[in-house]
Design a protein around this motif. Structure first.
Motif, PDB file in Angstrom:
ATOM      1  N   PRO A   1       0.806  -1.237   0.000  1.00  0.00           N
ATOM      2  CA  PRO A   1       0.000   0.000   0.000  1.00  0.00           C
ATOM      3  C   PRO A   1       0.831   1.274   0.000  1.00  0.00           C
ATOM      4  O   PRO A   1       0.397   2.305  -0.518  1.00  0.00           O
ATOM      5  CB  PRO A   1      -0.830  -0.121   1.276  1.00  0.00           C
ATOM      6  N   ALA A   2       2.028   1.221   0.569  1.00  0.00           N
ATOM      7  CA  ALA A   2       2.909   2.395   0.565  1.00  0.00           C
ATOM      8  C   ALA A   2       3.725   2.490  -0.706  1.00  0.00           C
ATOM      9  O   ALA A   2       4.279   3.553  -1.016  1.00  0.00           O
ATOM     10  CB  ALA A   2       3.851   2.348   1.769  1.00  0.00           C
ATOM     11  N   ALA A   3       3.828   1.391  -1.460  1.00  0.00           N
ATOM     12  CA  ALA A   3       4.700   1.306  -2.633  1.00  0.00           C
ATOM     13  C   ALA A   3       6.110   1.751  -2.261  1.00  0.00           C
ATOM     14  O   ALA A   3       6.725   2.578  -2.928  1.00  0.00           O
ATOM     15  CB  ALA A   3       4.150   2.132  -3.795  1.00  0.00           C
TER      16      ALA A   3
ATOM     17  N   HIS B   1      -2.037   4.655   4.361  1.00  0.00           N
ATOM     18  CA  HIS B   1      -1.914   4.272   2.957  1.00  0.00           C
ATOM     19  C   HIS B   1      -3.251   3.762   2.425  1.00  0.00           C
ATOM     20  O   HIS B   1      -4.029   3.140   3.156  1.00  0.00           O
ATOM     21  CB  HIS B   1      -0.838   3.205   2.790  1.00  0.00           C
ATOM     22  N   LYS B   2      -3.484   3.994   1.160  1.00  0.00           N
ATOM     23  CA  LYS B   2      -4.729   3.600   0.522  1.00  0.00           C
ATOM     24  C   LYS B   2      -4.831   2.077   0.421  1.00  0.00           C
ATOM     25  O   LYS B   2      -3.835   1.405   0.125  1.00  0.00           O
ATOM     26  CB  LYS B   2      -4.808   4.221  -0.874  1.00  0.00           C
ATOM     27  N   ASP B   3      -6.014   1.572   0.646  1.00  0.00           N
ATOM     28  CA  ASP B   3      -6.260   0.133   0.523  1.00  0.00           C
ATOM     29  C   ASP B   3      -6.444  -0.192  -0.960  1.00  0.00           C
ATOM     30  O   ASP B   3      -7.561  -0.429  -1.445  1.00  0.00           O
ATOM     31  CB  ASP B   3      -7.498  -0.249   1.326  1.00  0.00           C
ATOM     32  N   VAL B   4      -5.315  -0.244  -1.693  1.00  0.00           N
ATOM     33  CA  VAL B   4      -5.360  -0.348  -3.147  1.00  0.00           C
ATOM     34  C   VAL B   4      -5.980  -1.659  -3.630  1.00  0.00           C
ATOM     35  O   VAL B   4      -6.556  -1.711  -4.716  1.00  0.00           O
ATOM     36  CB  VAL B   4      -3.943  -0.169  -3.752  1.00  0.00           C
ATOM     37  N   TYR B   5      -5.841  -2.727  -2.849  1.00  0.00           N
ATOM     38  CA  TYR B   5      -6.403  -4.009  -3.248  1.00  0.00           C
ATOM     39  C   TYR B   5      -7.739  -4.289  -2.556  1.00  0.00           C
ATOM     40  O   TYR B   5      -8.302  -5.385  -2.743  1.00  0.00           O
ATOM     41  CB  TYR B   5      -5.425  -5.142  -2.941  1.00  0.00           C
ATOM     42  N   LYS B   6      -8.206  -3.349  -1.756  1.00  0.00           N
ATOM     43  CA  LYS B   6      -9.516  -3.460  -1.094  1.00  0.00           C
ATOM     44  C   LYS B   6      -9.621  -4.765  -0.289  1.00  0.00           C
ATOM     45  O   LYS B   6     -10.600  -5.537  -0.436  1.00  0.00           O
ATOM     46  CB  LYS B   6     -10.649  -3.347  -2.112  1.00  0.00           C
TER      47      LYS B   6
END
Length: 417
Positions: A199-201, A409-414
């Motif tokens: 999430p932080a990449a 951080h965004k929950d990019v993978y939900k």
């Protein structure tokens, strides 16, 4: 308590000798036996004249709660009419709580655990605490603190304790998951290791104390082609690598383009090769008639070496069942022109490949200009690392940054529940 020279004292002394000989830093066996079964059997014959295990458990539960641990599973009811009635049960719960305080719980969503054989817990330490003639909750807390001194963990604990009671449940749960992840890392006795947080990449090399030795940005998998959560070793570096196109990309993206225009490969500096690596004339293949299954049985697409290669000029091989690795990129400008770093097919593009390579090799093997020379017709060259380097691919939505500040951080993978 019975005198030290009594038969009871001799029995306890012999029991502790067995514990110290038979349980020295036993390897952790997945999520099951952690070497506690024999300890629990011994506890059935161990008696104190005060409910010390219950008192210590009560104190440790309060401490564990302040670290984000669910302590409801460790509670034991006190019986005022028979204070010693639940002492054995309290000792059993105390053992398990000490294990979680020091080594964390299992990691959800771990797709592959390549470091499993190097995962260890010191059950002898737990045994010694619980079978001691006298147990002190405060003394146990002090020992736990000494064994969990990873700096980001301590910083995140501070934030958690400040936020409890005045922030959302979702935020607290996310912090709890990261705290557990850091406790879980305590099972590995590495001097240095890589953590990549999806999430932080971000990629960070830590030392044992939690000091950041080499941080950098990474580009990881997009939602449709996710980078999995796993552990592994980096084993070697390949300069000027070929890109052997994964089957999913070959069949879903390249094969349809070849059916429309066989000259597409030339524009991408690609070739068709057999599964044995022999180059094939693309115009000799009936692109309209060949199925995807037939193609992958016989052939694969390969991109030539050079600065136009999708992997750039450096590839870092991971020992795993996935076709996933770290690599340079032919689009390095993305690190400065966009904040969207969740755009790969699952592999991880690194911002500083030369710095990473030199760190892993333990010497200045590559000079700063290596990336920009773009030498022609280079053959891949493999550089084995001095020793395998441990890597943890994580999915933590909340952490601390290099200043110790809370980072969301965004929950990019939900995946958050």
């Amino acid at each position: 308590m019975p005198p030290r020279n009594s038969k009871f004292g001799l029995m306890i002394g012999a029991m502790l000798m067995v514990a110290s000989v038979g349980c020295q830093s036993n390897s952790y066996k997945g999520n099951g036996d952690t070497g506690l079964s024999s300890l629990l059997e011994r506890l059935k014959v161990f008696k104190r004249d005060k409910p010390e295990a219950q008192m210590a458990l009560q104190r440790l539960n309060k401490y564990a709660d302040s670290l984000g641990i669910d302590t409801t599973k460790y509670s034991v009811a006190f019986n005022p009419t028979d204070p010693m009635a639940n002492e054995d049960k309290a000792s059993e719960k105390l053992s398990k709580l000490l294990m979680e305080l020091r080594y964390g719980d299992k990691i959800p969503g771990l797709a592959f655990h390549g470091l499993r054989k190097e995962e260890k817990v010191d059950t002898a330490w737990v045994n010694a605490q619980v079978t001691a003639e006298s147990i002190s909750g405060d003394a146990l807390i002090s020992q736990v603190k000494q064994s969990t001194q990873f700096e980001p963990y301590a910083q995140l604990v501070g934030h958690y304790q400040q936020l409890r009671g005045n922030t959302s449940t979702d935020t607290l749960e996310a912090i709890k998951r990261t705290l557990n992840y850091y406790r879980w890392l305590n099972r590995f006795d590495y001097d240095r290791f890589v953590v990549i947080n999806i999430p932080a990449a971000e990629l960070t090399i830590y030392d044992k104390s939690g000091k950041r030795l080499l941080p950098m940005e990474v580009i990881v998998g997009k939602q449709d082609t996710q980078t999995p959560v796993f552990t592994s070793h980096l084993k070697d570096i390949i300069t000027y690598p070929y890109w052997n196109v994964p089957e999913s990309i070959a069949t879903k993206e390249i094969l349809p383009k070849m059916r429309r225009n066989a000259a597409f490969l030339d524009s991408q500096n690609m070739q068709v090769v057999t599964q044995a690596g022999k180059e094939v004339d693309p115009y000799s293949i009936d692109w309209a008639g060949i199925s995807a299954d037939e193609f992958v049985k016989k052939y694969r697409f390969r991109q030539s070496t050079g600065c136009d290669n999708a992997l750039g000029v450096m590839k870092f091989n991971l020992d795993s069942p996935f076709a996933i690795y770290l690599h340079d990129t032919n689009s390095r400008e993305l690190f400065s022109t966009t904040n969207d770093r969740w755009r790969s097919h699952g592999c991880m593009r690194v911002q500083k490949p030369v710095e990473l390579a030199n760190f892993l090799m333990g010497s200045e093997k590559f000079d700063p200009g290596f990336l920009d020379r773009c030498m022609i017709d280079q053959k891949p060259r493999t550089f084995p690392l001095p020793k395998p380097f441990p890597v943890f691919i994580a999915y933590n939505l909340v952490d601390v940054d290099d200043q110790g500040k809370l980072a969301f951080h965004k929950d990019v993978y939900k995946v958050a529940k």
